[in-house]
Design a protein around this motif. Sequence first.
Motif, PDB file in Angstrom:
ATOM      1  N   SER A  73       0.825  -1.199   0.000  1.00  0.00           N
ATOM      2  CA  SER A  73       0.000   0.000   0.000  1.00  0.00           C
ATOM      3  C   SER A  73       0.863   1.253   0.000  1.00  0.00           C
ATOM      4  CB  SER A  73      -0.912   0.018   1.226  1.00  0.00           C
ATOM      5  OG  SER A  73      -1.667   1.208   1.288  1.00  0.00           O
ATOM      6  N   THR A 162     -10.246  -9.054  -1.577  1.00  0.00           N
ATOM      7  CA  THR A 162     -10.675  -9.353  -2.950  1.00  0.00           C
ATOM      8  C   THR A 162      -9.575 -10.159  -3.635  1.00  0.00           C
ATOM      9  OG1 THR A 162      -9.685  -7.453  -4.096  1.00  0.00           O
ATOM     10  CG2 THR A 162     -11.798  -7.085  -2.991  1.00  0.00           C
ATOM     11  N   SER A 164      -7.856  -9.176  -6.063  1.00  0.00           N
ATOM     12  CA  SER A 164      -6.804  -8.261  -6.508  1.00  0.00           C
ATOM     13  C   SER A 164      -6.007  -7.652  -5.361  1.00  0.00           C
ATOM     14  CB  SER A 164      -7.415  -7.133  -7.348  1.00  0.00           C
ATOM     15  OG  SER A 164      -8.092  -7.653  -8.466  1.00  0.00           O
ATOM     16  N   GLU A 167      -9.374  -4.088  -0.701  1.00  0.00           N
ATOM     17  CA  GLU A 167     -10.107  -2.899  -1.118  1.00  0.00           C
ATOM     18  C   GLU A 167     -10.440  -2.031   0.088  1.00  0.00           C
ATOM     19  OE1 GLU A 167     -13.809  -1.892  -4.154  1.00  0.00           O
ATOM     20  OE2 GLU A 167     -13.708  -3.843  -3.151  1.00  0.00           O
ATOM     21  N   ASN A 168     -10.451  -0.706  -0.130  1.00  0.00           N
ATOM     22  CA  ASN A 168     -10.742   0.267   0.939  1.00  0.00           C
ATOM     23  C   ASN A 168      -9.805   0.080   2.129  1.00  0.00           C
ATOM     24  OD1 ASN A 168     -12.905   1.417  -0.534  1.00  0.00           O
ATOM     25  ND2 ASN A 168     -14.249  -0.232   0.163  1.00  0.00           N
ATOM     26  N   SER A 201      -7.300   3.468  -2.874  1.00  0.00           N
ATOM     27  CA  SER A 201      -8.274   2.635  -2.152  1.00  0.00           C
ATOM     28  C   SER A 201      -8.075   1.139  -2.342  1.00  0.00           C
ATOM     29  CB  SER A 201      -9.714   3.001  -2.538  1.00  0.00           C
ATOM     30  OG  SER A 201      -9.995   4.324  -2.146  1.00  0.00           O
ATOM     31  N   MET A 202      -7.047   0.712  -3.075  1.00  0.00           N
ATOM     32  CA  MET A 202      -6.786  -0.717  -3.261  1.00  0.00           C
ATOM     33  C   MET A 202      -5.340  -1.035  -2.909  1.00  0.00           C
ATOM     34  SD  MET A 202      -7.654  -3.827  -4.089  1.00  0.00           S
ATOM     35  CE  MET A 202      -9.169  -3.802  -5.073  1.00  0.00           C
ATOM     36  N   GLU A 204      -2.766  -3.444  -3.353  1.00  0.00           N
ATOM     37  CA  GLU A 204      -2.646  -4.502  -4.348  1.00  0.00           C
ATOM     38  C   GLU A 204      -1.952  -5.750  -3.800  1.00  0.00           C
ATOM     39  OE1 GLU A 204      -1.478  -1.428  -4.809  1.00  0.00           O
ATOM     40  OE2 GLU A 204      -2.728  -0.530  -6.373  1.00  0.00           O
TER      41      GLU A 204
END
Length: 218
Positions: A73, A162, A164, A167-168, A201-202, A204
């Motif tokens: 992040s 998720t 990927s 998220e958030n 917001s993601m 990864e």
Amino acid sequence: MRRLYNKYLFLTVLVLLIMPSCLKEGEKTILVNDPQDIPLITDYLPADLLELFGEDNVFFGDQPPVIDMEFKSLYQYETVVTDMFHHPQPGEISPIMHYHKINQQYLQIADYISMTSVESTSKVISPVYMTGRGDNFTVYFYEVQQTDGHPEHAVLFSGTLTASGVENFRYGYKIMKYNDPVVPPTVYPVNSIFIFKDHDSMAEASNWYDESLINSQN
């Protein structure tokens, strides 16, 4: 006497023969309940940290998802509370990448491995506690940073798992105390609070972890 002994021997063998059929019935194994006793997040973490983090971003529940994913992040400052005159402003994006990994998760207890792009080794916090339900989770713990003054932080982060990444994603901490007897004047004071969100917001998914990076910190 021999008759009594033979009777006990017969009963013992009978019990041993019956036990497997009691444990299995139609290929269904009876599971023993194994409750976990973890601290309530509202009792464990400072109330002002939780308030600034946001009630909608703290996911309660005793069935968090199994997080078998490493992720990274880039932090964006969202809330900064400190008495220091010079400090990052909300909206600023940190140039430092943060890497995260939940390890050895068992229900609501796990190890947490992390490092940054300016560090050469990772650290392990054990245990950390987890709440949540479905794909939503919150992780919370205390850690001592190996930086000037050795500050102790109350920490939590959360998000939605998720394929990927997370998220958030949100991360927050409060400086609780410094462990060194002499604290440099250049560090943020006790009770400073920082809340971050991922810049897009993601957080990864990223296969960043290697066991050669480990540097245990409890």
